[in-house]
Enzyme design. Structure first.
Site, PDB file in Angstrom:
ATOM      1  NE  ARG A 122      -3.988  -2.124   1.924  1.00 26.42           N
ATOM      2  CZ  ARG A 122      -3.833  -3.190   2.700  1.00 26.42           C
ATOM      3  NH1 ARG A 122      -2.915  -3.219   3.631  1.00 26.42           N
ATOM      4  NH2 ARG A 122      -4.620  -4.221   2.537  1.00 26.42           N
ATOM      5  CE  LYS A 144      -1.679  13.015 -15.814  1.00 25.55           C
ATOM      6  NZ  LYS A 144      -1.955  13.430 -17.207  1.00 25.55           N
ATOM      7  CD  GLU A 186       5.911  15.277 -25.074  1.00 27.18           C
ATOM      8  OE1 GLU A 186       5.307  16.197 -24.497  1.00 27.18           O
ATOM      9  OE2 GLU A 186       5.370  14.196 -25.395  1.00 27.18           O
ATOM     10  CG  HIS A 253      -2.677  10.339 -27.214  1.00 30.09           C
ATOM     11  ND1 HIS A 253      -3.262  10.968 -26.154  1.00 30.09           N
ATOM     12  CD2 HIS A 253      -1.404  10.099 -26.845  1.00 30.09           C
ATOM     13  CE1 HIS A 253      -2.369  11.106 -25.171  1.00 30.09           C
ATOM     14  NE2 HIS A 253      -1.237  10.589 -25.574  1.00 30.09           N
ATOM     15  CG  HIS A 266       4.552   9.946 -26.815  1.00 29.46           C
ATOM     16  ND1 HIS A 266       3.196   9.885 -27.056  1.00 29.46           N
ATOM     17  CD2 HIS A 266       4.744  11.009 -25.985  1.00 29.46           C
ATOM     18  CE1 HIS A 266       2.599  10.861 -26.386  1.00 29.46           C
ATOM     19  NE2 HIS A 266       3.515  11.555 -25.732  1.00 29.46           N
TER      20      HIS A 266
HETATM   21  N1  GLY Z   1       2.333  14.323 -19.471  1.00 27.50           N
HETATM   22  C1  GLY Z   1       1.180  15.024 -19.122  1.00 27.50           C
HETATM   23  C2  GLY Z   1       0.966  15.181 -17.661  1.00 27.50           C
HETATM   24  O1  GLY Z   1       1.829  14.857 -16.882  1.00 27.50           O
HETATM   25  O2  GLY Z   1      -0.068  15.613 -17.275  1.00 27.50           O
END
Ligand code: GLY
Length: 372
Positions: A122, A144, A186, A253, A266
């Site tokens: 956890r 993320k 990017e 995408h 990508h």
């Molecule tokens: N790569 C997009 C974000 O981290 O929201």
């Protein structure tokens, strides 16, 4: 060249991105400052470790005596089976709740390590050592994490920020050229969405950046980290502002998906997507012609991209509608009212979108470069 410490706010607390040439050599000291851990576990891939393993071990220092865990970092391995294998490997190595997981690699390693760290017992502490340009400027910051399932990319995941990110441009020396160039797309994105001076700097220095000039690269990475840190500190859960990071991604995408993730790196798909977004912005009367031209001209200087796929605009639009980021099939684009600014746009007229998609394959050869 200096090392900077950039703070990122998250619901789990504030963490630091140590950024600059030599950041890795601060690893031992910075990790010690996080607290005491019962054991340290490095997660990487054999490919990455061959390139940066020695350097990483030197940076971590002897005191931590990390255990090593590897998995193949191909996109196809970014799945729940790998999560299970890594978790089992951690268990066999005696990892407990107060162990530390250090992710050393690009986006796939970071995403898998992040999800493992979020779910193993956890939650165990996580440190990112990103080794690609995309991971350094984007995926290691903002929490993320996630893995793919056959139905789509990143559909299983969690927000789980690291305790520390060590971003060292010297790690990029061995990065394969295509991956590096994808990362540079990017970097251009950050200029378009948030920083007109960064964009102008890229117009002056893109070739030097592509040649990996250390000073230029350090400056670019720090600028991007600052932008990403500001954006995710204001909107961790992507309920508004964070969406601007998706400039070029609705198109990108779709391009990746219709070519089954096999044609583009990508960032290359995002490069196409940013040119298409500039054109779409112009066609709906939002992006001034001069700015759209500057965007296309700069992206084109990245070099030849794998070609636009021969699929109809209708098929691309259907693919965009099924993207996980579209809300109930409604299309949402991030567009730029001027370089250095981005907004989300929901009500793009479909005939306009179709004509942009008809024209997009020709974007490779339309605007003259405006630099020098
Ligand atoms: N790569 C997009 C974000 O981290 O929201």
């Amino acid at each position: 060249m200096s090392i900077r410490r950039i703070s990122v706010r998250s619901s789990a607390g504030t963490y630091t991105v140590v950024c600059g040439a030599g950041a890795l050599s601060t690893a031992g000291k910075m990790i010690a400052a996080l607290g005491r851990f019962t054991s340290t576990h490095v997660l990487s891939s054999p490919r990455v470790w061959r390139a940066v393993g020695k350097k990483t071990m030197r940076g971590l220092g002897t005191a931590l005596r990390p255990r090593l865990h590897f998995f193949d970092d191909a996109e196809a391995s970014k799945n729940l089976r790998t999560v299970e294998e890594v978790a089992r490997s951690l268990t066999r190595a005696g990892a407990d709740r107060r162990s530390l997981l250090v992710a050393v690699g690009g986006g796939v390693v970071g995403d898998v390590a992040g999800f493992v760290a979020a779910s193993y017992l956890r939650g165990v502490a996580l440190v990112h050592v990103p080794t690609t340009l995309v991971a350094q400027t984007d995926s290691s910051i903002g929490g993320k994490t996630g893995v793919n399932i056959p139905e789509g990319k990143n559909l299983i995941g969690a927000f789980y920020p690291a305790k520390l990110v060590l971003t060292d441009p010297l790690m990029l020396r061995t990065l394969p050229p295509r991956e590096f160039r994808g990362g540079m797309a990017e970097v251009i994105k950050y200029g378009i969405i948030a920083d007109t001076r960064l964009f102008a700097f890229l117009e002056r220095n893109l070739e030097k950046a592509l040649a990996r000039d250390p000073e230029i690269l350090s400056h670019l990475i720090m600028s991007c980290v600052e932008i990403k840190a500001t954006v995710v500190s204001k909107d961790e859960r992507e309920s508004g502002l964070r969406e601007i990071l998706n400039f070029g991604h609705t198109f990108g995408h779709a391009l990746e998906s219709v070519t089954r993730y096999s044609r583009y790196q990508h960032g290359e798909a995002v490069a196409w997507g940013m040119m298409a977004a500039a054109l779409l912005g112009h066609e709906i009367g939002l992006t001034p012609a001069e700015d759209a031209c500057r965007i296309v001209a700069l992206v084109r200087r990245l070099g030849a991209l794998p070609p636009w796929p021969s699929v109809s605009p209708a098929k691309l639009i259907a693919t965009m509608r099924s993207d996980k980021k579209s809300r109930g099939g409604n299309l949402r684009f991030v567009l730029s009212p001027k370089i250095g600014k981005a907004i989300t746009q929901d009500d793009v007229p479909i005939p306009t979108l179709k004509s942009v998609l008809h024209f997009a394959p020709r974007l490779r050869g339309c605007c003259a470069a405006t630099h020098d």
